[in-house]
Scaffold this active site. Structure first.
Site, mmCIF file in Angstrom:
data_model
loop_
_atom_site.group_PDB
_atom_site.id
_atom_site.type_symbol
_atom_site.label_atom_id
_atom_site.label_comp_id
_atom_site.label_asym_id
_atom_site.label_seq_id
_atom_site.Cartn_x
_atom_site.Cartn_y
_atom_site.Cartn_z
ATOM 1 N N CYS A 114 61.604 22.811 65.575
ATOM 2 C CA CYS A 114 61.147 21.602 66.271
ATOM 3 C C CYS A 114 59.629 21.464 66.296
ATOM 4 C CB CYS A 114 61.695 21.582 67.699
ATOM 5 S SG CYS A 114 63.492 21.638 67.789
ATOM 6 N N HIS A 254 57.307 16.879 72.018
ATOM 7 C CA HIS A 254 58.630 17.055 71.424
ATOM 8 C C HIS A 254 59.668 16.562 72.418
ATOM 9 C CE1 HIS A 254 62.168 18.645 69.635
ATOM 10 N NE2 HIS A 254 62.269 19.693 70.435
ATOM 11 N N ASN A 284 67.326 14.942 70.929
ATOM 12 C CA ASN A 284 66.421 15.896 70.290
ATOM 13 C C ASN A 284 66.608 15.814 68.778
ATOM 14 O OD1 ASN A 284 65.074 18.114 69.259
ATOM 15 N ND2 ASN A 284 65.890 19.566 70.747
#
Length: 329
Positions: A114, A254, A284
């Site tokens: 990520c 993020h 996500n």
């Protein structure tokens, strides 16, 4: 050689299919209230037939090229940040290179989970500053829903699919990446991973039967590490840039979990009004979450010419990364 690498083009792409929390209620034992309270997510995009990491990346890349006013033939480097490639090899960046028609470009993949967009932004900027590249197409894309156990409510509610892309070009004025802080802790690699499919555990019928091809995570530990490292690296990136948190026009974090974002903002003493959040619509999207959020922030005029933005991310590995950028488009 240029001192800076400006973002002159940007684009994003997400799958057509929308999977809402109500849809998930019919798949696994969960509820819209449970998901929203714990994550902030309402819906996410899920890749369907014919939608791969390469196809989403090509779509986002073409949008970025159009915005930059560049022909694909002018691109000399294609970089893809992903941990969900089309195939173990060759690099999916090569598929993107062919798909957009950048015949003369070098191409390679970068894996930092990520945190991939901020890691890759540092790599692409360094290549331009060194003179190794001039026109870079940098894409971040993940299709995590292909690695989800849809019977595991702790993970299947979290992830979505998407791609974000930027074009980077040399600039003499302060633009693009101003400072960057990268970090990792390999001793915590088992907090979030996909076990099967690599050289340590090649995929076998037995492992597939055990579900070892699906992502797993220790959510409680990930939360603690994420907040601590995102906040610390953010403050360091701001310090290295010679700025203070008050100078940051917008934080683009993020998009993993609203609680993580809010806790990080509190540590930075930045009000949520200056934090961009879109995980409610996308979930996500791993490496793609920061560029997708950045693209939408620009489109919504949350970032204007001359503004400083803070990008911060955390992912499996463990990895984390924070960067201060100056928006000049």
């Amino acid at each position: 050689m240029a001192n800076y690498a400006a973002m002159t083009g940007w684009g994003m792409a997400v799958p057509e299919r929308v999977l809402t929390n109500a849809d998930l209620e019919r798949i696994v034992e969960t509820s819209d209230e449970w998901i929203q309270t714990r994550t902030g997510i309402r819906e996410r995009r899920v890749a369907g037939p014919g939608e791969y990491t390469s196809t989403l990346s090509i779509a986002a890349g073409r949008a970025a090229l159009e915005r930059a006013g560049l022909d694909a033939a002018q691109i000399d480097t294609v970089i893809l940040a992903t941990c969900t490639p089309d195939r173990p090899f060759p690099a999916t960046a090569c598929t993107i290179q062919a798909g957009i028609g950048a015949r003369r470009a070098a191409a390679f993949d970068l894996v930092a989970a990520c945190s991939g967009f901020v890691y890759g932004l540092n790599v692409a900027t360094s290549m331009i500053r060194s003179g190794a590249a001039r026109n870079v197409l940098f894409v971040a894309c993940d299709i995590f829903t292909h690695f989800i156990n849809w019977n595991d409510r702790n993970t299947c509610v979290l992830f979505g699919d998407g791609a974000g892309a930027v074009v980077l070009q040399p600039s003499d004025e302060p633009a693009g990446l101003i400072s960057c802080v990268l970090g990792a802790d390999g001793e915590q690699e088992d907090l979030m991973a996909v076990d099967a499919g690599g050289t340590r555990l090649p995929a076998t019928p037995e492992l597939l039967e055990q579900g070892r091809q699906y992502v797993y995570m220790n959510g409680r530990e990930i939360f603690k590490h994420a907040v601590r490292e995102m906040a610390a690296s953010s403050l360091e990136a701001i310090r290295v840039a010679g700025l203070s948190p008050d100078d940051i026009a917008l934080v683009v974090p993020h998009q993993a979990n609203l609680r993580i974002i809010e806790a990080t903002a509190r540590r930075l003493e930045v009000p949520m009004e200056r934090v961009f959040v879109n995980l409610d619509r996308y979930g996500n999207t791993s490496a793609a979450s920061v560029p997708i959020a950045l693209v939408e922030a620009v489109e919504q005029q949350r970032l204007r010419k001359g503004d400083y933005a803070l990008l911060t991310a955390f992912g499996g590995g463990l990895t984390w990364a924070s960067a201060v950028i100056r928006w000049t488009a």
